[in-house]
Design an enzyme around this catalytic site. Structure first.
Site, PDB file in Angstrom:
ATOM      1  N   TYR A  93       7.758  -0.523  -2.141  1.00  0.00           N
ATOM      2  CA  TYR A  93       8.941   0.357  -2.177  1.00  0.00           C
ATOM      3  C   TYR A  93      10.176  -0.334  -1.602  1.00  0.00           C
ATOM      4  O   TYR A  93      11.287  -0.144  -2.091  1.00  0.00           O
ATOM      5  CB  TYR A  93       8.660   1.669  -1.421  1.00  0.00           C
ATOM      6  CG  TYR A  93       7.803   2.621  -2.232  1.00  0.00           C
ATOM      7  CD1 TYR A  93       8.338   3.324  -3.311  1.00  0.00           C
ATOM      8  CD2 TYR A  93       6.461   2.795  -1.946  1.00  0.00           C
ATOM      9  CE1 TYR A  93       7.550   4.173  -4.075  1.00  0.00           C
ATOM     10  CE2 TYR A  93       5.664   3.648  -2.700  1.00  0.00           C
ATOM     11  CZ  TYR A  93       6.222   4.341  -3.765  1.00  0.00           C
ATOM     12  OH  TYR A  93       5.449   5.169  -4.529  1.00  0.00           O
ATOM     13  N   ARG A 134      10.776  25.114   1.462  1.00  0.00           N
ATOM     14  CA  ARG A 134      11.566  23.998   0.931  1.00  0.00           C
ATOM     15  C   ARG A 134      12.913  24.488   0.410  1.00  0.00           C
ATOM     16  O   ARG A 134      13.922  23.800   0.532  1.00  0.00           O
ATOM     17  CB  ARG A 134      10.734  23.362  -0.181  1.00  0.00           C
ATOM     18  CG  ARG A 134      11.299  22.200  -0.879  1.00  0.00           C
ATOM     19  CD  ARG A 134      11.126  20.928  -0.092  1.00  0.00           C
ATOM     20  NE  ARG A 134      11.286  19.788  -0.988  1.00  0.00           N
ATOM     21  CZ  ARG A 134      12.428  19.490  -1.598  1.00  0.00           C
ATOM     22  NH1 ARG A 134      13.498  20.212  -1.384  1.00  0.00           N
ATOM     23  NH2 ARG A 134      12.485  18.459  -2.411  1.00  0.00           N
TER      24      ARG A 134
HETATM   25  O1  CP3 Z   1      -1.262  14.546   1.896  1.00  0.00           O
HETATM   26  C1  CP3 Z   1      -0.540  15.423   2.428  1.00  0.00           C
HETATM   27  O2  CP3 Z   1      -0.625  16.613   2.157  1.00  0.00           O
HETATM   28  C2  CP3 Z   1       0.440  15.003   3.512  1.00  0.00           C
HETATM   29  C3  CP3 Z   1       1.772  14.768   3.080  1.00  0.00           C
HETATM   30  C4  CP3 Z   1       2.124  13.508   2.313  1.00  0.00           C
HETATM   31  C5  CP3 Z   1       3.313  13.412   1.543  1.00  0.00           C
HETATM   32  N1  CP3 Z   1       3.431  12.138   1.098  1.00  0.00           N
HETATM   33  C6  CP3 Z   1       4.271  14.513   1.316  1.00  0.00           C
HETATM   34  C7  CP3 Z   1       5.178  14.463   0.165  1.00  0.00           C
HETATM   35  C8  CP3 Z   1       1.484  12.255   2.253  1.00  0.00           C
HETATM   36  C9  CP3 Z   1       0.173  11.807   2.849  1.00  0.00           C
HETATM   37  C10 CP3 Z   1       2.342  11.400   1.488  1.00  0.00           C
HETATM   38  C11 CP3 Z   1       2.035   9.981   1.240  1.00  0.00           C
HETATM   39  C12 CP3 Z   1       2.803   9.248   0.233  1.00  0.00           C
HETATM   40  N2  CP3 Z   1       4.149   9.299   0.005  1.00  0.00           N
HETATM   41  C13 CP3 Z   1       2.240   8.259  -0.624  1.00  0.00           C
HETATM   42  C14 CP3 Z   1       0.808   7.814  -0.619  1.00  0.00           C
HETATM   43  C15 CP3 Z   1      -0.070   8.794  -1.296  1.00  0.00           C
HETATM   44  C16 CP3 Z   1      -0.033   8.775  -2.773  1.00  0.00           C
HETATM   45  O3  CP3 Z   1       0.224   9.837  -3.359  1.00  0.00           O
HETATM   46  O4  CP3 Z   1      -0.304   7.713  -3.386  1.00  0.00           O
HETATM   47  C17 CP3 Z   1       3.286   7.755  -1.427  1.00  0.00           C
HETATM   48  C18 CP3 Z   1       3.161   6.687  -2.483  1.00  0.00           C
HETATM   49  C19 CP3 Z   1       4.497   8.408  -1.003  1.00  0.00           C
HETATM   50  C20 CP3 Z   1       5.871   8.183  -1.513  1.00  0.00           C
HETATM   51  C21 CP3 Z   1       6.411   9.382  -2.169  1.00  0.00           C
HETATM   52  N3  CP3 Z   1       6.739  10.565  -1.520  1.00  0.00           N
HETATM   53  C22 CP3 Z   1       6.691   9.558  -3.544  1.00  0.00           C
HETATM   54  C23 CP3 Z   1       6.473   8.500  -4.602  1.00  0.00           C
HETATM   55  C24 CP3 Z   1       7.199  10.844  -3.701  1.00  0.00           C
HETATM   56  C25 CP3 Z   1       7.773  11.438  -4.960  1.00  0.00           C
HETATM   57  C26 CP3 Z   1       6.718  11.755  -5.924  1.00  0.00           C
HETATM   58  C27 CP3 Z   1       6.201  13.112  -5.645  1.00  0.00           C
HETATM   59  O5  CP3 Z   1       4.995  13.242  -5.380  1.00  0.00           O
HETATM   60  O6  CP3 Z   1       7.017  14.026  -5.725  1.00  0.00           O
HETATM   61  C28 CP3 Z   1       7.179  11.479  -2.434  1.00  0.00           C
HETATM   62  C29 CP3 Z   1       7.598  12.866  -2.118  1.00  0.00           C
HETATM   63  C30 CP3 Z   1       6.661  13.748  -1.360  1.00  0.00           C
HETATM   64  N4  CP3 Z   1       5.873  13.375  -0.315  1.00  0.00           N
HETATM   65  C31 CP3 Z   1       6.503  15.157  -1.573  1.00  0.00           C
HETATM   66  C32 CP3 Z   1       5.579  15.607  -0.607  1.00  0.00           C
HETATM   67  C33 CP3 Z   1       5.112  17.000  -0.386  1.00  0.00           C
HETATM   68  C34 CP3 Z   1       7.238  15.991  -2.610  1.00  0.00           C
HETATM   69  C35 CP3 Z   1       8.616  16.210  -2.147  1.00  0.00           C
HETATM   70  C36 CP3 Z   1       9.205  17.539  -2.518  1.00  0.00           C
HETATM   71  O7  CP3 Z   1       8.996  18.533  -1.794  1.00  0.00           O
HETATM   72  O8  CP3 Z   1       9.953  17.560  -3.507  1.00  0.00           O
END
Ligand code: CP3
Length: 346
Positions: A158, A45
């Site tokens: 969203y 990252r």
């Molecule tokens: O599960 C896995 O390992 C696969 C990857 C995956 C990500 N997001 C990667 C991610 C999956 C399945 C998701 C789904 C997702 N994304 C959901 C549903 C699951 C849940 O947790 O309820 C939701 C609501 C999102 C939207 C989202 N994406 C948010 C609200 C955020 C920010 C909050 C956070 O967790 O940081 C993300 C970012 C995100 N998606 C990251 C990852 C690895 C972090 C980003 C980073 O590297 O900074």
């Protein structure tokens, strides 16, 4: 269907369990296993320009998807991507703001905003489709690959709110003020999601999960009107692979989920295992549901609680946490959870 679908898989425990077959032990994977719990994710990252640069590059999608498979020995890989690629493919781009989360510059406020959106096609998300093909090649039939999408209500939340929120009050207000427009948008999201998931399946995913992360903020009546029918429509449109639905917080809808065309229902840690089994009945497989905070406890406690959870489910169960693993979870805790499951026998 491609040849890979018919070739036998070394460890197909997840697929056999999802189909309701009797198995030797529960399979285990973790929601959010591909991501910030692993130092190798942070290292990669840092080398790229933001989260979306990872998500939109098929080779990197493949690399991040395989990281937890190698580091943790889970029984399934989950595609590394995000649920928010769908709004973007429909014409509503998002940004992932460092240490804050998703942010949409434009939001859906009224009917004319919805008219401007297109229905996404699988081809609009080539980086995902190419990523899936690369992952399947690298996995080489060792374990299954889970594809996923957000459930329409969670995506709607969203697109209308424009960012994360504790209450999603703007999204919920929209349902009261503009119910007809809300259904119109939910239908467009549903059509896009069906195209997207069918693309993932053609590209090679073996099973899919729908994340309804914001299910629990709706009233039971609203859930029945604005979420459940769209999940049902997606499940009916995807006969080719087993389907997991995860309606976080919607304990009030478990009875309804028991009746729809899905194979597995994900429980969060607020849901009582024995009660949920009673409500849902014996036909569905259940997934979950350890509190992600337990992985911060000492290893004896983790082991004890994990085994209690496995015994309470007592079969027809995919072991997982009750929601995504928290980014600062100690890896020793994660490994202890996985080892306790792998050492369990029915
Ligand atoms: O599960 C896995 O390992 C696969 C990857 C995956 C990500 N997001 C990667 C991610 C999956 C399945 C998701 C789904 C997702 N994304 C959901 C549903 C699951 C849940 O947790 O309820 C939701 C609501 C999102 C939207 C989202 N994406 C948010 C609200 C955020 C920010 C909050 C956070 O967790 O940081 C993300 C970012 C995100 N998606 C990251 C990852 C690895 C972090 C980003 C980073 O590297 O900074």
């Amino acid at each position: 269907m491609n040849d890979i679908t018919f070739a036998s898989m070394q460890n197909d425990l997840l697929l056999r369990t999802a189909r309701g077959e009797k198995v030797e032990r529960p399979p285990v994977w973790l929601m959010r296993q591909a991501g910030r719990i692993l130092p190798e994710y942070h290292a990669l990252r840092e080398k790229v320009n933001g989260f979306k640069a990872l998500v939109e590059n098929a080779e990197l999608v493949c690399e991040v998807t395989l990281q937890p498979v190698k580091a943790l020995g889970v029984d399934a890989a989950i595609l590394f991507s995000d649920i928010l690629v769908i709004p973007e493919a429909m014409g509503l781009p998002y940004q992932m703001i460092e240490s804050k989360g998703p942010w949409f510059e434009k939001t859906i406020d009224e009917k004319k905003d919805i008219d401007k959106l297109k229905i996404a096609e699988a081809d609009d998300l080539q980086f995902v489709m190419e990523g899936v093909k690369l992952i399947k090649k690298e996995l080489n039939n060792t374990i299954p690959l889970i594809g996923f999408a957000g459930a329409p209500w969670t995506i709607f939340a969203y697109m209308t709110e424009g960012k994360g929120s504790k209450t999603f009050s703007k999204a919920r207000t929209f349902l009261y003020r503009e119910p007809e427009a809300a259904h119109n948008l939910l239908n467009k999201i549903t059509d896009s999601t069906i195209n997207y998931l069918q693309g993932q399946i053609i590209s090679g995913v073996d099973i899919i999960q729908l994340f309804d992360s914001w299910a629990g903020i709706l009233s039971p009546q609203q859930y029945k009107e604005f979420s459940l029918p769209y999940i049902e429509r997606i499940c009916n449109a995807i006969p080719a692979v087993p389907k997991i639905v995860f309606p976080k917080g919607a304990y009030f809808a478990l009875e309804d989920f028991a009746k729809i065309n899905c194979d597995v229902i994900g429980l969060d840690w607020n849901m009582d295992i024995l009660n949920s089994k009673k409500i849902i009945g014996a036909e569905k497989v259940l997934q979950g549901n350890l509190d992600p905070c337990l992985l911060f406890a000492d290893v004896n406690r983790i082991k004890k609680e994990t085994i209690k959870m496995l015994s309470d489910f007592g079969g027809k169960h995919i072991a997982n946490l009750g929601h995504g693993v928290y980014p600062d979870t100690p890896l020793d805790g994660v490994r202890c959870f996985i080892d306790a499951i792998k050492g369990f026998n029915y």
